[in-house]
Design a protein around this motif. Structure first.
Motif, PDB file in Angstrom:
ATOM      1  N   GLN A  91      39.846  19.689  58.146  1.00 56.33           N
ATOM      2  CA  GLN A  91      39.290  21.053  58.089  1.00 56.33           C
ATOM      3  C   GLN A  91      39.380  21.349  56.317  1.00 56.33           C
ATOM      4  O   GLN A  91      39.768  20.477  55.497  1.00 56.33           O
ATOM      5  CB  GLN A  91      39.870  22.211  58.509  1.00 56.33           C
ATOM      6  N   THR A  92      39.026  22.597  55.858  1.00 59.81           N
ATOM      7  CA  THR A  92      39.028  23.134  54.490  1.00 59.81           C
ATOM      8  C   THR A  92      40.295  22.622  53.733  1.00 59.81           C
ATOM      9  O   THR A  92      41.485  23.056  54.245  1.00 59.81           O
ATOM     10  CB  THR A  92      38.857  24.562  54.554  1.00 59.81           C
ATOM     11  N   VAL A  93      40.233  21.822  52.579  1.00 57.41           N
ATOM     12  CA  VAL A  93      41.492  21.691  52.076  1.00 57.41           C
ATOM     13  C   VAL A  93      41.781  22.760  51.024  1.00 57.41           C
ATOM     14  O   VAL A  93      40.707  23.266  50.248  1.00 57.41           O
ATOM     15  CB  VAL A  93      41.144  20.323  51.318  1.00 57.41           C
ATOM     16  N   ARG A  94      43.006  23.483  50.937  1.00 57.72           N
ATOM     17  CA  ARG A  94      43.294  24.311  50.138  1.00 57.72           C
ATOM     18  C   ARG A  94      44.356  23.770  49.053  1.00 57.72           C
ATOM     19  O   ARG A  94      44.969  22.733  49.437  1.00 57.72           O
ATOM     20  CB  ARG A  94      44.302  25.557  50.843  1.00 57.72           C
ATOM     21  N   HIS A  95      44.336  24.028  47.720  1.00 50.74           N
ATOM     22  CA  HIS A  95      45.310  23.622  46.816  1.00 50.74           C
ATOM     23  C   HIS A  95      46.121  25.041  46.350  1.00 50.74           C
ATOM     24  O   HIS A  95      45.099  25.860  45.996  1.00 50.74           O
ATOM     25  CB  HIS A  95      44.703  22.687  45.781  1.00 50.74           C
TER      26      HIS A  95
ATOM     27  N   ILE B 269      47.883  12.811  57.089  1.00 50.08           N
ATOM     28  CA  ILE B 269      48.124  13.028  55.606  1.00 50.08           C
ATOM     29  C   ILE B 269      46.888  12.010  54.975  1.00 50.08           C
ATOM     30  O   ILE B 269      46.458  12.318  53.859  1.00 50.08           O
ATOM     31  CB  ILE B 269      49.440  12.359  55.276  1.00 50.08           C
ATOM     32  N   GLY B 270      47.011  10.904  55.562  1.00 53.87           N
ATOM     33  CA  GLY B 270      45.783  10.060  55.110  1.00 53.87           C
ATOM     34  C   GLY B 270      44.264  10.654  54.926  1.00 53.87           C
ATOM     35  O   GLY B 270      43.456  10.515  54.056  1.00 53.87           O
TER      36      GLY B 270
ATOM     37  N   VAL C  99      49.566  21.094  44.943  1.00 58.62           N
ATOM     38  CA  VAL C  99      49.947  20.989  46.508  1.00 58.62           C
ATOM     39  C   VAL C  99      48.617  21.128  47.316  1.00 58.62           C
ATOM     40  O   VAL C  99      48.113  21.925  46.945  1.00 58.62           O
ATOM     41  CB  VAL C  99      51.089  22.070  46.909  1.00 58.62           C
ATOM     42  N   LEU C 100      48.404  20.079  47.993  1.00 59.26           N
ATOM     43  CA  LEU C 100      47.035  19.986  48.823  1.00 59.26           C
ATOM     44  C   LEU C 100      47.356  20.023  50.185  1.00 59.26           C
ATOM     45  O   LEU C 100      48.245  19.216  50.484  1.00 59.26           O
ATOM     46  CB  LEU C 100      46.216  18.783  48.438  1.00 59.26           C
ATOM     47  N   ARG C 101      46.758  21.172  50.776  1.00 59.85           N
ATOM     48  CA  ARG C 101      47.246  21.261  52.531  1.00 59.85           C
ATOM     49  C   ARG C 101      45.531  21.260  53.090  1.00 59.85           C
ATOM     50  O   ARG C 101      44.626  21.715  52.471  1.00 59.85           O
ATOM     51  CB  ARG C 101      47.780  22.455  52.460  1.00 59.85           C
ATOM     52  N   ALA C 102      45.875  20.901  54.240  1.00 57.36           N
ATOM     53  CA  ALA C 102      44.659  20.982  55.136  1.00 57.36           C
ATOM     54  C   ALA C 102      45.019  20.931  56.447  1.00 57.36           C
ATOM     55  O   ALA C 102      45.978  20.544  56.821  1.00 57.36           O
ATOM     56  CB  ALA C 102      43.595  19.830  54.889  1.00 57.36           C
ATOM     57  N   ASP C 103      44.279  21.782  57.410  1.00 56.62           N
ATOM     58  CA  ASP C 103      44.433  21.484  59.013  1.00 56.62           C
ATOM     59  C   ASP C 103      43.672  20.330  59.312  1.00 56.62           C
ATOM     60  O   ASP C 103      42.370  20.379  59.289  1.00 56.62           O
ATOM     61  CB  ASP C 103      43.867  22.832  59.500  1.00 56.62           C
TER      62      ASP C 103
ATOM     63  N   TYR D  88      42.077  11.296  51.745  1.00 55.92           N
ATOM     64  CA  TYR D  88      40.413  10.848  51.639  1.00 55.92           C
ATOM     65  C   TYR D  88      39.856  11.897  51.368  1.00 55.92           C
ATOM     66  O   TYR D  88      38.802  11.809  50.618  1.00 55.92           O
ATOM     67  CB  TYR D  88      40.175  10.169  53.102  1.00 55.92           C
ATOM     68  N   LYS D  89      39.952  12.954  52.041  1.00 58.93           N
ATOM     69  CA  LYS D  89      39.180  14.217  51.724  1.00 58.93           C
ATOM     70  C   LYS D  89      38.957  14.855  50.195  1.00 58.93           C
ATOM     71  O   LYS D  89      38.123  15.020  50.082  1.00 58.93           O
ATOM     72  CB  LYS D  89      39.248  15.331  52.736  1.00 58.93           C
ATOM     73  N   VAL D  90      40.212  14.656  49.778  1.00 52.70           N
ATOM     74  CA  VAL D  90      40.390  15.197  48.382  1.00 52.70           C
ATOM     75  C   VAL D  90      39.740  14.257  47.477  1.00 52.70           C
ATOM     76  O   VAL D  90      38.938  14.520  46.627  1.00 52.70           O
ATOM     77  CB  VAL D  90      41.866  15.167  47.816  1.00 52.70           C
ATOM     78  N   GLU D  91      39.848  12.990  47.674  1.00 44.51           N
ATOM     79  CA  GLU D  91      39.143  11.756  46.788  1.00 44.51           C
ATOM     80  C   GLU D  91      37.592  12.053  46.916  1.00 44.51           C
ATOM     81  O   GLU D  91      36.868  12.098  45.858  1.00 44.51           O
ATOM     82  CB  GLU D  91      39.637  10.507  47.454  1.00 44.51           C
ATOM     83  N   MET D  92      37.025  12.318  48.140  1.00 47.59           N
ATOM     84  CA  MET D  92      35.756  12.607  48.378  1.00 47.59           C
ATOM     85  C   MET D  92      35.316  13.876  47.403  1.00 47.59           C
ATOM     86  O   MET D  92      34.208  13.550  46.916  1.00 47.59           O
ATOM     87  CB  MET D  92      35.399  12.789  49.811  1.00 47.59           C
TER      88      MET D  92
END
Ligand code: ZN
Length: 101
Positions: free
Chosen positions: A19-23, A79-80, A33-37, A84-88
């Motif tokens: 889901q949506t990445v929050r930082h 976590i992976g 700090v990066l978080r996502a559901d 991946y999503k952050v990298e994208m």
């Protein structure tokens, strides 16, 4: 973080489970700090897991954690998938910028 299941993680991202990445950037550190559901794969009725990772400004992962069983060992596909999503997102952001020039 070397042993996270790369293929599983990529599948999570591809399937849209991440889901949506929050930082957020805590006041007393240079880390982000990066978080996502992340919805558990193949178990849509389960509650999402909440992986997070602290990364340096260079993008190195300092610590990562998840509230699923595997995440306690700091290596799970959630976590992976988050990473991946952050990298994208970073890659897409770069592409957009390069289009402006
Ligand atoms: Zn997990």
């Amino acid at each position: 973080m070397k042993n996270y299941k790369a293929l599983d993680s990529y599948k999570l991202l591809e399937s849209g489970w991440v889901q949506t990445v929050r930082h957020m950037i805590p006041d007393d550190t240079t880390l982000t700090v990066l978080r996502a559901d992340v919805t558990p794969s193949f178990r849509v009725n389960e509650l999402p897991h909440h992986p997070w990772a602290a990364v340096t400004q260079r993008g190195d992962v300092v610590v990562a954690h998840c509230d699923c069983k595997a995440g306690l060992g700091e290596s799970c596909s959630h976590i992976g998938g988050l990473l991946y999503k952050v990298e994208m997102i970073v890659r897409v952001g770069r592409d957009k910028r390069s289009c402006l020039h």
